[in-house]
Design a protein around this motif. Structure first.
Motif, mmCIF file in Angstrom:
data_model
loop_
_atom_site.group_PDB
_atom_site.id
_atom_site.type_symbol
_atom_site.label_atom_id
_atom_site.label_comp_id
_atom_site.label_asym_id
_atom_site.label_seq_id
_atom_site.Cartn_x
_atom_site.Cartn_y
_atom_site.Cartn_z
ATOM 1 N N VAL A 1 -17.327 47.740 -49.601
ATOM 2 C CA VAL A 1 -17.688 48.799 -48.663
ATOM 3 C C VAL A 1 -16.534 49.023 -47.697
ATOM 4 C CG1 VAL A 1 -18.851 47.160 -47.117
ATOM 5 C CG2 VAL A 1 -19.374 49.595 -46.959
ATOM 6 N N LEU A 2 -16.248 50.296 -47.418
ATOM 7 C CA LEU A 2 -15.172 50.659 -46.505
ATOM 8 C C LEU A 2 -15.623 51.857 -45.681
ATOM 9 C CD1 LEU A 2 -12.213 50.223 -45.585
ATOM 10 C CD2 LEU A 2 -11.534 51.861 -47.355
ATOM 11 N N ALA A 3 -15.516 51.724 -44.362
ATOM 12 C CA ALA A 3 -15.911 52.802 -43.456
ATOM 13 C C ALA A 3 -14.898 52.898 -42.335
ATOM 14 C CB ALA A 3 -17.308 52.545 -42.892
ATOM 15 N N ALA A 4 -14.731 54.114 -41.818
ATOM 16 C CA ALA A 4 -13.798 54.329 -40.713
ATOM 17 C C ALA A 4 -14.190 53.477 -39.524
ATOM 18 C CB ALA A 4 -13.790 55.810 -40.331
ATOM 19 N N MET A 5 -13.168 52.885 -38.909
ATOM 20 C CA MET A 5 -13.307 52.078 -37.690
ATOM 21 C C MET A 5 -13.918 50.703 -37.929
ATOM 22 S SD MET A 5 -14.340 54.905 -34.772
ATOM 23 C CE MET A 5 -15.954 55.200 -35.472
ATOM 24 N N TYR A 6 -14.061 50.309 -39.222
ATOM 25 C CA TYR A 6 -14.575 48.977 -39.532
ATOM 26 C C TYR A 6 -13.685 48.330 -40.588
ATOM 27 C CZ TYR A 6 -18.848 50.715 -37.321
ATOM 28 O OH TYR A 6 -19.753 51.246 -36.436
ATOM 29 N N GLY B 1 -32.586 47.237 -51.909
ATOM 30 C CA GLY B 1 -32.825 46.763 -50.549
ATOM 31 C C GLY B 1 -31.710 45.887 -50.010
ATOM 32 N N LEU B 2 -30.508 46.000 -50.585
ATOM 33 C CA LEU B 2 -29.371 45.219 -50.100
ATOM 34 C C LEU B 2 -28.911 45.775 -48.752
ATOM 35 C CD1 LEU B 2 -27.074 43.119 -50.589
ATOM 36 C CD2 LEU B 2 -25.815 44.969 -51.724
ATOM 37 N N THR B 3 -28.788 44.922 -47.756
ATOM 38 C CA THR B 3 -28.308 45.337 -46.432
ATOM 39 C C THR B 3 -26.916 44.777 -46.204
ATOM 40 O OG1 THR B 3 -30.549 45.404 -45.517
ATOM 41 C CG2 THR B 3 -28.732 45.279 -43.948
ATOM 42 N N ILE B 4 -25.969 45.668 -45.923
ATOM 43 C CA ILE B 4 -24.591 45.273 -45.651
ATOM 44 C C ILE B 4 -24.304 45.560 -44.186
ATOM 45 C CG2 ILE B 4 -22.169 45.586 -46.251
ATOM 46 C CD1 ILE B 4 -23.060 46.642 -48.955
#
Length: 709
Positions: A487-492, A506-509
């Protein structure tokens, strides 16, 4: 190319030492442009045209033949501002001649922009140390795109030409003609707004090979694609072949390679524009096995090649229930090889690597799920089957010579992984990229694997998704027991989850809090801001930013090596054309309490910093007059410039002469330990805006002061 990009190429460079001197001898380097007589000629305008063999279209620039200036002597000369009315101004003009000084009509003249070439290579260079083969394929795709946009023209009846409206910067003139050897190895020519440059070229007559192609019964075969390659290059295998391809790509030599010719209705072919010497011929046509003729001397006119029928492979694609799968894509290709794995370069040491898919064959299943394709040659292959709603199927296939029926190929049931991506505060993260990467070819520790998949990005995934307004994602078409999820997101900081079971919902990241580095990029001499500089962190190509008009940047979501929380440091780099790359180590003593740090990166122009040794001198023409704006760079004996540039961190040590013809360039550092070569250091002076015919090579010790004439 910037050091930030080329540093990841170092592993391939070091591997290249295995082929060492043999490879260097194959690299011809840069040749000096030739000079010819220049009688005046008529102005016969020809507009921008396309390359007929490759569809290489001119870009925004205009190009046309031009009248030659009577009485001009230098091969390259600078004029005042061009006056063209509503037309674009002439940037480069000149005359193309044969060895006798006669004008060559119909020669194709194109201009290769150095900046475009560098950008094409550096775009995917970060993949070179981890996915070398895929990186080379990506380079080639980028270069094909560059070639399509090359401004070009045909020479007039007297051999004159003019290239108009070229952007300011360095360009290389490439000249091709069916009966002459291609001219593509001249120096870089500086194009300046409002000034035109003269560049004359003398072409050498090329050699030819002709012959006939027939089937096993003696009948002629039309439409066979025939290509000739110098024998010493055609027989390169393994790492030697890969490194030679990369050198050709980085120098732009592969931009205008001649397309293969096709046989006519009588099976006849004729290859022209060949270098003297022995060539290997490869002949390809659908429905036939590959044909080869090895060691054919240039000038041969009676080559006779017989093609055998191709090897047929058939089968049927079915679902887990045994139903036929319609429109499945079936691909037969060479097995993937990993030159960064435990076997290293030995993985491809004696293999004729099919880098650009010449052996690859494809087909689609019909309404009964059946397919058939034809292999070009015997050997081991991977058979890959892809169909919507099913995971990818892959198996090894050994092709011996007889037709092969694979029977039913049953696809596995499709699985999915679904869940949500949340911020450290538990809020949904919108627009996050979530993907399942291709399985690794070798074992890696988690930190190395995380960097590898983040740098590769979702483009090399087997399933991908993007979170919606609720932070939800859904990855479909999966098989197997478990997968990695990225997983890749801006600012993280990007994250990698290992061993996620196929079918899990139901996987929570929960993303981790990232660090922030902000600051400015400035000129080291004037302290003025440098807008447009590319800023990023070492080993974190997913976090890059372009400095704004004030030179400011802010990198959010970066992380310490190994995602440690007890403190550490991050190396920040900045680069832009015209400056040397700058690096600064930014410390985070307590990343939890102080997650923000400041940095100022000072960029220096080439030649402004103190160096241990320099080479200086004067460039003069044949009359003893100084030449301004000549491009001067350093080389190491026997080492290709592109290879040396990789070891130098992506830059060639170069400088331009002043108004009085003087120059000073740093002595080269060419080995991994940063030691200077002992003894003599060659310097090449290549005038760009005065006379391409003045290029000379001189040898002086690092402390010497050569005068180039």
């Amino acid at each position: 190319m910037r050091r930030s990009v080329v540093s990841v190429c170092l592993s391939l460079s070091i591997l290249a030492l295995f082929v060492g001197a043999g490879l260097w001898l194959l690299h011809r380097g840069d040749s000096e442009p030739a000079t010819g007589d220049r009688p005046g000629g008529a102005d016969v305008p020809i507009g921008v045209e396309r390359f007929p063999e490759k569809g290489l279209a001119a870009g925004a620039a205009q190009a046309e033949p031009t009248q030659d200036s009577a009485g001009s002597n230098p091969a390259v000369e600078v004029s005042g501002p061009a006056i063209g009315g509503s037309e674009l101004p002439v940037a480069i003009e000149g005359r193309v001649t044969d060895a006798s000084g006669n004008g060559v009509v119909g020669a194709r003249v194109a201009a290769v922009e150095r900046k475009a070439l560098m950008e094409a290579i550096e775009k995917d260079a970060k993949r070179l140390d981890r996915e070398a083969l895929e990186a080379l394929r990506a380079f080639q795709r980028s270069l094909v795109d560059v070639a399509r946009r090359l401004p070009s023209c045909l020479t007039a009846a007297d051999g004159t030409y003019a290239l108009r409206g070229l952007p300011a910067g360095d360009h290389r003139v490439v000249v091709t003609h069916p009966e002459f050897l291609a001219h593509r190895e001249g120096g870089w020519i500086l194009v300046e707004t409002g000034r035109k440059t003269r560049y004359d070229v003398e072409l050498a007559v090329g050699h030819a090979i002709s012959g006939l192609v027939h089937d096993t019964k003696g009948g002629p075969i039309a439409g066979v694609r025939v290509r000739a390659t110098p024998a010493d290059r055609a027989r390169l295998k393994g790492l030697g072949k890969l490194v030679q391809i990369f050198l050709d790509q980085s120098e732009g030599a592969s931009l205008l390679e001649a397309s293969p010719v096709e046989t006519d209705s009588l099976g006849a072919f004729r290859l022209t524009s060949l270098e003297p010497g022995a060539h290997d011929l490869r002949l390809v046509k659908e429905g036939y096995a590959w044909g080869e003729a090895r060691g054919v001397p240039s000038g041969t006119e009676d080559v006779l090649v017989a093609l055998e029928p191709a090897i047929r492979i058939a089968g049927r694609v079915v679902s887990p229930a045994g139903e036929p799968v319609v429109s499945a894509t079936i691909v037969l290709r060479e097995p993937e090889r990993d030159i960064q794995g435990p076997a290293g370069p030995m993985a491809v040491a004696f293999v004729d690597v099919d880098l650009f898919g010449e052996k690859e064959r494809g087909a689609a299943s019909d309404e009964k799920g059946r397919f058939a394709l034809e292999a070009f040659s015997r050997g081991a292959y991977d058979l890959i089957v892809r169909a919507e709603g099913f995971p990818e199927h892959r198996r090894e296939v050994a092709i011996e010579g007889a037709p092969l029926d694979l029977g039913d190929i049953m696809l596995a049931e499709s699985q999915e992984i679904a869940g949500t991506v949340l911020s450290p505060h538990g809020r949904p993260v919108v627009g996050a990229e979530v993907w399942v990467p291709k399985p690794p070819l070798r074992r890696e520790d988690r930190d190395s694997r995380r960097l590898s998949v983040l740098e590769a990005g979702p483009s090399s995934s087997i399933a991908r998704s993007q979170t919606n307004q609720r932070g939800a994602f859904r990855l479909t078409g999966l098989g197997g027991d478990s997968h990695e999820v990225v997983v890749l997101a801006a600012m993280y900081p990007g994250d990698l989850l290992e061993s996620v079971a196929a079918g899990r919902r139901g996987l929570t990241i929960a993303l981790k809090r990232g660090l922030t580095i902000r600051g400015r990029v400035v000129d080291a001499e004037s302290a003025d801001p440098v807008p447009g500089a590319r800023v990023g962190v070492e080993g974190g190509a997913t976090h890059e930013q372009i400095a704004d008009e004030d030179g400011r940047f802010e990198l959010r979501g970066v992380s310490l090596e190994g995602e440690q929380t007890f403190g550490g440091s991050i190396v920040v780099r900045a680069s832009i054309e015209g400056y040397r790359e700058a690096r600064q180590t930014v410390a985070f003593p307590d990343p939890v309490a102080a997650p923000v740090a400041e940095a100022e990166l000072a960029l220096r122009r080439p030649g402004t910093e103190e160096v241990e040794a320099r080479i200086s001198g004067v460039v003069r023409d044949v009359h003893g007059e100084p030449i301004a704006d000549a491009l001067v760079w350093t080389e190491v004996p026997g080492m290709p410039r592109a290879f040396l540039r990789m070891l130098r961190g992506g830059k060639t040590e170069e400088a331009r002469t002043g108004a009085d013809g003087t120059f000073a360039v740093p002595a080269p550092r060419h080995d991994p330990a940063g030691q200077r070569p002992p003894g003599e250091v060659p310097a090449r002076a290549n005038p760009q805006t005065q006379s391409a015919g003045y290029g000379r090579r001189v040898d002086r010790r690092a402390s010497g002061e050569p005068t180039v004439g």
